[in-house]
Design a protein around this motif. Structure first.
Motif, mmCIF file in Angstrom:
data_model
loop_
_atom_site.group_PDB
_atom_site.id
_atom_site.type_symbol
_atom_site.label_atom_id
_atom_site.label_comp_id
_atom_site.label_asym_id
_atom_site.label_seq_id
_atom_site.Cartn_x
_atom_site.Cartn_y
_atom_site.Cartn_z
ATOM 1 N N LEU A 174 -2.217 16.868 18.751
ATOM 2 C CA LEU A 174 -3.027 15.723 18.359
ATOM 3 C C LEU A 174 -2.533 15.225 17.018
ATOM 4 C CD1 LEU A 174 -6.513 17.245 19.292
ATOM 5 C CD2 LEU A 174 -5.074 15.748 20.700
ATOM 6 N N LYS A 175 -2.195 13.936 16.960
ATOM 7 C CA LYS A 175 -1.604 13.369 15.754
ATOM 8 C C LYS A 175 -2.150 11.967 15.513
ATOM 9 C CE LYS A 175 2.724 15.734 15.047
ATOM 10 N NZ LYS A 175 2.454 15.743 13.604
ATOM 11 N N GLY A 176 -1.912 11.449 14.298
ATOM 12 C CA GLY A 176 -2.375 10.114 13.976
ATOM 13 C C GLY A 176 -1.316 9.294 13.276
ATOM 14 N N GLY A 177 -1.538 7.965 13.260
ATOM 15 C CA GLY A 177 -0.657 7.072 12.530
ATOM 16 C C GLY A 177 0.548 6.615 13.332
ATOM 17 N N ASP A 178 1.504 6.053 12.634
ATOM 18 C CA ASP A 178 2.732 5.552 13.253
ATOM 19 C C ASP A 178 3.680 6.727 13.481
ATOM 20 O OD1 ASP A 178 5.042 4.337 14.053
ATOM 21 O OD2 ASP A 178 5.089 2.857 12.442
ATOM 22 N N SER A 194 -3.120 7.315 23.912
ATOM 23 C CA SER A 194 -4.044 6.864 22.875
ATOM 24 C C SER A 194 -5.400 7.538 23.080
ATOM 25 C CB SER A 194 -4.220 5.346 22.937
ATOM 26 O OG SER A 194 -5.344 4.945 22.168
ATOM 27 N N ILE A 195 -5.861 8.268 22.066
ATOM 28 C CA ILE A 195 -7.170 8.920 22.192
ATOM 29 C C ILE A 195 -8.273 7.879 22.294
ATOM 30 C CG2 ILE A 195 -8.806 10.506 21.083
ATOM 31 C CD1 ILE A 195 -6.433 11.962 19.876
ATOM 32 N N TYR A 196 -8.084 6.742 21.665
ATOM 33 C CA TYR A 196 -9.085 5.672 21.728
ATOM 34 C C TYR A 196 -9.281 5.195 23.171
ATOM 35 C CZ TYR A 196 -11.613 1.394 20.515
ATOM 36 O OH TYR A 196 -12.555 0.402 20.422
ATOM 37 N N GLU A 201 -14.167 5.456 20.482
ATOM 38 C CA GLU A 201 -14.909 5.559 19.235
ATOM 39 C C GLU A 201 -13.986 5.077 18.113
ATOM 40 O OE1 GLU A 201 -18.049 6.723 19.183
ATOM 41 O OE2 GLU A 201 -18.153 7.510 21.251
ATOM 42 N N GLU A 202 -14.540 4.359 17.154
ATOM 43 C CA GLU A 202 -13.715 3.785 16.087
ATOM 44 C C GLU A 202 -12.843 4.833 15.400
ATOM 45 O OE1 GLU A 202 -14.257 1.169 11.959
ATOM 46 O OE2 GLU A 202 -15.994 1.656 13.205
ATOM 47 N N TYR A 203 -13.381 6.041 15.237
ATOM 48 C CA TYR A 203 -12.646 7.106 14.545
ATOM 49 C C TYR A 203 -11.296 7.394 15.202
ATOM 50 C CZ TYR A 203 -11.493 11.763 12.781
ATOM 51 O OH TYR A 203 -10.845 12.833 12.228
ATOM 52 N N PHE A 204 -11.189 7.149 16.511
ATOM 53 C CA PHE A 204 -9.979 7.535 17.238
ATOM 54 C C PHE A 204 -8.929 6.427 17.313
ATOM 55 C CE2 PHE A 204 -13.128 10.507 19.258
ATOM 56 C CZ PHE A 204 -12.662 11.625 18.588
ATOM 57 N N GLN A 205 -9.177 5.296 16.682
ATOM 58 C CA GLN A 205 -8.129 4.295 16.618
ATOM 59 C C GLN A 205 -6.951 4.863 15.829
ATOM 60 O OE1 GLN A 205 -9.446 0.451 15.315
ATOM 61 N NE2 GLN A 205 -11.141 0.386 16.759
ATOM 62 N N GLU A 206 -5.763 4.624 16.337
ATOM 63 C CA GLU A 206 -4.528 5.130 15.703
ATOM 64 C C GLU A 206 -4.424 6.660 15.749
ATOM 65 O OE1 GLU A 206 -2.193 2.955 14.875
ATOM 66 O OE2 GLU A 206 -3.620 1.430 15.527
ATOM 67 N N LYS A 207 -5.113 7.284 16.703
ATOM 68 C CA LYS A 207 -4.955 8.722 16.926
ATOM 69 C C LYS A 207 -4.441 8.920 18.347
ATOM 70 C CE LYS A 207 -8.130 10.655 13.513
ATOM 71 N NZ LYS A 207 -8.228 9.447 12.709
ATOM 72 N N PHE A 208 -3.552 9.926 18.495
ATOM 73 C CA PHE A 208 -2.827 10.065 19.746
ATOM 74 C C PHE A 208 -2.722 11.535 20.183
ATOM 75 C CE2 PHE A 208 -1.293 6.391 17.457
ATOM 76 C CZ PHE A 208 -1.402 5.376 18.409
ATOM 77 N N LEU A 209 -2.593 11.717 21.493
ATOM 78 C CA LEU A 209 -2.224 13.013 22.076
ATOM 79 C C LEU A 209 -0.775 12.901 22.521
ATOM 80 C CD1 LEU A 209 -4.138 15.213 24.592
ATOM 81 C CD2 LEU A 209 -1.850 14.404 25.187
ATOM 82 N N LEU A 210 0.020 13.897 22.161
ATOM 83 C CA LEU A 210 1.424 13.958 22.581
ATOM 84 C C LEU A 210 1.631 15.202 23.437
ATOM 85 C CD1 LEU A 210 1.450 12.175 19.945
ATOM 86 C CD2 LEU A 210 3.793 12.961 19.625
ATOM 87 N N HIS A 211 2.282 15.011 24.595
ATOM 88 C CA HIS A 211 2.620 16.130 25.456
ATOM 89 C C HIS A 211 4.129 16.161 25.634
ATOM 90 C CE1 HIS A 211 3.053 17.755 29.782
ATOM 91 N NE2 HIS A 211 2.966 18.785 28.972
ATOM 92 N N VAL A 212 4.742 17.270 25.247
ATOM 93 C CA VAL A 212 6.181 17.449 25.409
ATOM 94 C C VAL A 212 6.401 18.607 26.372
ATOM 95 C CG1 VAL A 212 8.402 17.794 24.281
ATOM 96 C CG2 VAL A 212 6.522 16.686 23.030
ATOM 97 N N THR A 213 7.038 18.316 27.487
ATOM 98 C CA THR A 213 7.277 19.340 28.510
ATOM 99 C C THR A 213 8.271 20.369 28.028
ATOM 100 O OG1 THR A 213 6.864 17.733 30.253
ATOM 101 C CG2 THR A 213 8.072 19.705 30.879
ATOM 102 N N ARG A 214 7.997 21.621 28.334
ATOM 103 C CA ARG A 214 8.909 22.714 27.973
ATOM 104 C C ARG A 214 10.150 22.627 28.846
ATOM 105 N NH1 ARG A 214 12.315 25.491 26.728
ATOM 106 N NH2 ARG A 214 12.382 27.738 26.384
#
Length: 214
Positions: A174-178, A194-196, A201-214
Motif C-alpha cells: 500500500l503506497k501513496g502519491g506519484d 486506486s484505493i479510492y 473516501e476522501e482520505y484514499f485519494q492518491e493512495k494505491f495498492l500495488l501487486h507484483v507477481t513473484r
C-alpha cells in the motif's frame, strides 16, 4: 466499546458476514491502540482518532483485492504497530501472519494487541527482513515502509511461486502519491489499483495498492 462499535460502521459499509468474534476483535482495537499509543507511539497523535479509516480500513484494502486461502502464510514487512497484519489476521482467521519489524518496542504493541483480542494466527519477529533465511511465504504485504525497489529486493527471496489464486503469489503493498518514478526504477510491472476506487473516501485519494507477481 460502544464508541468503537459506532466507528465500526465504516468497516461494515464495505464488508459484511463477519462473525461475532471478529466484530468484537475489530471493536476492541480502538481502546487497545489508544491505550498502547499513550505508552509507545506507533500511530501519530493526529491519526489515532481516525484509526478505523486511516489504519484498519486502509489495511483491509488487501482483503478487498485478494482472498487468501486457509493455511496460507503471509509475511508483513515492517509492520510497525501491526498494519496491515492485525486487521488482515482478524479478517482471515485461518491464515497465518508473520509480522516483522526492526524496532522491538513496536512489536511489543503488536503482541499485546494480538493477545488481548485472542488472535491465534499472528507471530512476530524482531529482525531486519533481509536477515530472514530458510522461510517461505505465499505473499508479502507491506504498508508505506520503503521504496518499491527495496520491498521487492526483500520479499522476492521469501515468497514462493504460486498461481492457484486469481492473483498470483507475490508482493502486495500500500503506497501513496506519484509512484511513476519509483515503479520505473524497479523495471517491474505491478498491477496498480486506486484505493479510492475500492473505498471512495476522501482520505484514499492518491493512495494505491500495488501487486507484483513473484
Amino acid at each position: 466499546m460502544e464508541k468503537a462499535k459506532e466507528k465500526l460502521g465504516l468497516i461494515l459499509q464495505y464488508f459484511g458476514d463477519f462473525t461475532e468474534p471478529q466484530l468484537q476483535q475489530f471493536a476492541a482495537l480502538d481502546e487497545l491502540y489508544t491505550d498502547w499509543n499513550s505508552k509507545i507511539n506507533v500511530i501519530s497523535r493526529k491519526d489515532i482518532d481516525s484509526l478505523y479509516l486511516n489504519h484498519v480500513l486502509h489495511s483491509l484494502t488487501i482483503a478487498a483485492f485478494v482472498e487468501f486461502k486457509p493455511g496460507m502464510e503471509i509475511i508483513d514487512i515492517g509492520t510497525g504497530g501491526g498494519f496491515p497484519g492485525i486487521p488482515l489476521a482478524i479478517f482471515f482467521p485461518e491464515v497465518q501472519f508473520h509480522l516483522v519489524d526492526s524496532i522491538n518496542k513496536k512489536l511489543k504493541v503488536v503482541a499485546g494487541v494480538a493477545e488481548a483480542i485472542g488472535l491465534k494466527n499472528v507471530t512476530t519477529q524482531h529482525t531486519r527482513v533481509e536477515e530472514i533465511k530458510n522461510r517461505k511465504f505465499d505473499f508479502a504485504v507491506s504498508r508505506a515502509v520503503a521504496p518499491l525497489r527495496s520491498l521487492l529486493q526483500w520479499s522476492n527471496p521469501l515468497v514462493r511461486k504460486g498461481h492457484d489464486l486469481e492473483h498470483a503469489n507475490g508482493l502486495i503493498c500500500l503506497k501513496g502519491g506519484d509512484l511513476a518514478a519509483e515503479i520505473s526504477e524497479t523495471k517491474a510491472r505491478p498491477h496498480v489499483v486506486s484505493i479510492y476506487d475500492i473505498f471512495p473516501e476522501e482520505y484514499f485519494q492518491e493512495k494505491f495498492l500495488l501487486h507484483v507477481t513473484r
